[in-house]
Design an enzyme around this catalytic site. Structure first.
Site, PDB file in Angstrom:
ATOM      1  N   THR A  89      84.682  -6.291  48.827  1.00  0.00           N
ATOM      2  CA  THR A  89      83.709  -6.572  47.768  1.00  0.00           C
ATOM      3  C   THR A  89      83.188  -5.243  47.216  1.00  0.00           C
ATOM      4  O   THR A  89      82.703  -4.409  47.970  1.00  0.00           O
ATOM      5  CB  THR A  89      82.544  -7.403  48.350  1.00  0.00           C
ATOM      6  OG1 THR A  89      83.101  -8.426  49.166  1.00  0.00           O
ATOM      7  CG2 THR A  89      81.716  -8.024  47.249  1.00  0.00           C
TER       8      THR A  89
ATOM      9  N   ARG B 260      88.096 -16.117  50.837  1.00  0.00           N
ATOM     10  CA  ARG B 260      88.430 -15.617  49.495  1.00  0.00           C
ATOM     11  C   ARG B 260      89.325 -16.598  48.767  1.00  0.00           C
ATOM     12  O   ARG B 260      90.083 -17.346  49.392  1.00  0.00           O
ATOM     13  CB  ARG B 260      89.136 -14.264  49.605  1.00  0.00           C
ATOM     14  CG  ARG B 260      88.248 -13.157  50.151  1.00  0.00           C
ATOM     15  CD  ARG B 260      88.968 -11.831  50.065  1.00  0.00           C
ATOM     16  NE  ARG B 260      88.949 -11.317  48.718  1.00  0.00           N
ATOM     17  CZ  ARG B 260      88.187 -10.292  48.308  1.00  0.00           C
ATOM     18  NH1 ARG B 260      87.415  -9.655  49.149  1.00  0.00           N
ATOM     19  NH2 ARG B 260      88.225  -9.909  47.062  1.00  0.00           N
TER      20      ARG B 260
ATOM     21  N   GLU C 186      80.674 -16.357  53.337  1.00  0.00           N
ATOM     22  CA  GLU C 186      80.666 -15.544  52.117  1.00  0.00           C
ATOM     23  C   GLU C 186      81.614 -16.198  51.136  1.00  0.00           C
ATOM     24  O   GLU C 186      82.728 -16.589  51.525  1.00  0.00           O
ATOM     25  CB  GLU C 186      81.192 -14.150  52.465  1.00  0.00           C
ATOM     26  CG  GLU C 186      80.216 -13.057  52.187  1.00  0.00           C
ATOM     27  CD  GLU C 186      80.848 -11.707  52.456  1.00  0.00           C
ATOM     28  OE1 GLU C 186      81.696 -11.293  51.672  1.00  0.00           O
ATOM     29  OE2 GLU C 186      80.492 -11.104  53.465  1.00  0.00           O
TER      30      GLU C 186
END
Ligand code: PXP
Length: 245
Positions: free
Chosen positions: A106, A50, A75
């Site tokens: 998410t 992230r 991701e």
């Protein structure tokens, strides 16, 4: 004799890093978690780097890429900073997701009609490095069609609304996932599904032949607290392969 291809199971280990970051120390080890998940039968390992680095850190991604045996699925948002790191790591797969600072996890799929330039730049740059790019989208026809137009390798259908619904609404959400999966396959996309799946709500989804891979994190890491990670993964893998718990 018809050949049946069993569905794959990707394990998201972000929560192991969340626990480590709670003390900013070394344990529990994200790498050890990945290796245990592999022992349990994980077909791939997913981590979300992230932008705010709240759990997985850059060093984790590089270490996993070097030391795990199954493919790494990174991701990521479409931020240029994260893209630069992804290009250096060159994971086998990347799943593009929307990212909001305040969300707990998410919250929904990408809207493929917004941030088009960043999206196209990210897909093209990763694809040029032979990274299989999947787009995390809600089960909505125009999003599936757009994913194919953008040249994605796969779509990951967001199953959060299905997971959170009950009764008739759950049935409707199931049909939305199934329709999106069928369309995705028809358009030549590989179809994955994930978010909010657990040892119970996964059963109906096993009947959707177009879904080739599930990506699951929270329920498996939660179960691992009581039975260990390898066993928690093994139990889910058994369900996916045999359709029985
Ligand atoms: N797939 C995607 C794209 C996600 O963002 C997440 C959550 O990080 C998952 C799958 C796994 O969701 P859960 O932790 O609810 O199983």
């Amino acid at each position: 004799m018809a050949l049946t291809i069993s569905k794959k199971l990707g394990i998201n280990i972000d929560h192991v890093a969340t626990l480590r970051q709670a003390r900013l120390g070394e344990e529990p080890s994200v790498l050890e978690a990945a290796l245990e998940a592999e022992q349990g039968g994980a077909d791939s390992i997913t981590v979300h780097l992230r932008e705010d680095r709240r759990h997985i850190q850059d060093a984790d991604v590089f270490e996993l890429m070097e030391k795990i045996y199954v493919p790494l699925n990174l991701e990521m948002s479409v931020s240029p900073e994260i893209l630069k790191i992804a290009i250096k790591v060159r994971p086998e797969k990347a799943c593009l997701v929307p990212e909001k600072r305040k969300e707990l996890t998410t919250e929904g799929g990408l809207d493929l009609f917004s941030k088009r330039n960043s999206l196209i730049r990210t897909i093209d740059a990763l694809s040029a490095e032979k990274v299989e790019v999947s787009l995390f989208i809600d089960p909505v026809e125009k999003q599936v069609r757009e994913a194919a137009r953008l040249g994605a390798y796969a779509v990951e259908i967001h199953t959060g609304s299905y997971a959170n619904a009950a009764g008739k609404k759950k049935e409707r959400e199931f049909f939305r996932v199934r329709e999106a999966a069928r369309l995705g396959q028809e358009l030549g996309l590989r179809v994955h599904a994930g978010h909010g799946l657990n040892y119970e709500n996964i059963f109906p989804l096993l009947a959707i032949s177009e879904v080739l891979e599930f990506n699951i994190g929270h329920s498996i890491i939660s179960r691992a607290v009581f039975v260990g990670l390898a066993k928690a993964v093994q139990e889910m893998k058994k369900i996916i392969i045999s359709g029985k718990g």
